[in-house]
Design an enzyme around this catalytic site. Structure first.
Site, PDB file in Angstrom:
ATOM      1  N   ASP A 144     -13.635 -19.629 -18.808  1.00 41.32           N
ATOM      2  CA  ASP A 144     -12.306 -19.564 -19.392  1.00 41.32           C
ATOM      3  C   ASP A 144     -11.347 -20.163 -18.366  1.00 41.32           C
ATOM      4  OD1 ASP A 144     -10.152 -18.544 -21.151  1.00 41.32           O
ATOM      5  OD2 ASP A 144      -9.766 -17.215 -19.471  1.00 41.32           O
ATOM      6  N   ASP A 201      -7.476 -20.402 -18.682  1.00 43.42           N
ATOM      7  CA  ASP A 201      -6.206 -19.704 -18.524  1.00 43.42           C
ATOM      8  C   ASP A 201      -6.398 -18.257 -18.100  1.00 43.42           C
ATOM      9  OD1 ASP A 201      -4.518 -21.898 -19.390  1.00 43.42           O
ATOM     10  OD2 ASP A 201      -5.452 -21.593 -21.342  1.00 43.42           O
ATOM     11  N   ASP A 209     -11.350 -13.557 -19.053  1.00 39.08           N
ATOM     12  CA  ASP A 209     -10.552 -12.333 -18.953  1.00 39.08           C
ATOM     13  C   ASP A 209     -10.202 -11.733 -20.309  1.00 39.08           C
ATOM     14  OD1 ASP A 209      -8.715 -14.586 -19.471  1.00 39.08           O
ATOM     15  OD2 ASP A 209      -7.139 -13.082 -19.233  1.00 39.08           O
TER      16      ASP A 209
END
Length: 293
Positions: free
Chosen positions: A25, A27, A239
């Protein structure tokens, strides 16, 4: 999968050793930007971080990223053309020499017909070529200096020294990379964000995905199709809940990254050795520390 593709995959997995493909991921895992802009990063430190300063840093990044996207990556023209990856329109690209092509005068509009899809494919090819050159070769030296200084300021503010060293250890084979776009910007900021944050060394243009329209599960499926071979194994790192749910659907290990300052899951604190346990839980015990992206 054709014979040529199968041979290439075999070459990437010599001696029968499993090859791990990590789907990152972007961002709020590798790049902190959204949480700087909205102040949530600083707020998580309960007063020890200057929230206003974090917002200022985020706004400076946003300003420079959008300017470079406009100047070098056709952002104003393609802002609403949220293709999920840079090669998605390759079938429309006829290979035309673009060295003297006038992108400002070709009357490009929304790619709803084959002609405009070809024009968008031309832009994608130009973006890919510029991405691979690196920012230092497509922007002036003054801009490079400003970005370097901003990077150091951001690195100090966010306590992320050693991040690139950690990423390097995870990216030896450069097999695949995965990133998704933030909710507050168009997907075509990614070709600028990745090199601006010094991640283009680890992620080639064809390994950067956007899930803003298609979702992360679809991106994960595309990546698996690229490496559809029994020697390849996959692990998602991020996240958010969406990449976690997508990894569960794919039956892949998922490594949760937590930005909270006291969390044991902060990156780069999570090491490849720790991740090897995630692999063992899904794939069984094997040498998971020798082949990493």
């Amino acid at each position: 999968m054709n014979a040529n593709t199968s041979q290439k995959l075999e070459a990437l997995a010599p001696d029968g050793v499993p090859v791990n493909v990590y789907i990152w991921d972007m961002d709020e895992t590798l790049i902190l930007l959204r949480s700087l802009l909205n102040g949530t990063y600083a707020e998580s430190f309960n007063g020890s971080k200057d929230v206003k300063r974090g917002v200022e840093i985020g706004e400076m990044w946003e300003k420079h990223i959008l300017k470079i996207c406009d100047d070098c990556f056709f952002y104003e023209q393609v802002e609403d053309c949220n293709e999920p990856f840079i090669d998605s329109l390759r079938e429309y690209d006829d290979g035309k020499d673009l060295s003297s092509y006038d992108f400002k005068q070709d009357e490009f509009s929304s790619p709803t017909d084959d002609l405009n899809k070809r024009k968008l494919a031309y832009r994608h090819r130009a973006v890919a070529e510029r991405y691979e050159k690196g920012l230092a070769r497509i922007v002036d030296s003054g801009t490079v200096s400003v970005l370097d200084e901003l990077y150091e300021v951001t690195d100090g503010y966010t306590d992320r020294k050693g991040l690139l060293g950690a990423v390097f250890k995870w990216n030896k084979s450069k097999l695949s990379g995965y990133t998704h776009s933030s909710d507050f910007r168009g997907t075509h900021t990614k070709p600028c964000e990745v090199p601006a944050f010094r991640l283009d060394t680890f992620l080639r243009h064809e390994n950067v995905y956007s899930s803003i329209d298609v979702g992360k599960l679809q991106c994960f499926k595309w990546i698996k199709e690229r490496y559809h071979h029994p020697k390849f194994r996959f692990c998602a790192i991020g996240d958010g809940w969406e990449e976690c749910a997508a990894a569960q659907t794919m039956q892949w290990p998922f490594v949760k990254i937590d930005l909270q300052p006291d969390s044991s899951y902060r990156f780069p604190g999570v090491t490849p050795k720790t991740v090897s346990y995630y692999f063992a839980a899904v794939y069984g015990n094997s040498d998971t520390d020798t082949n990493k992206e």
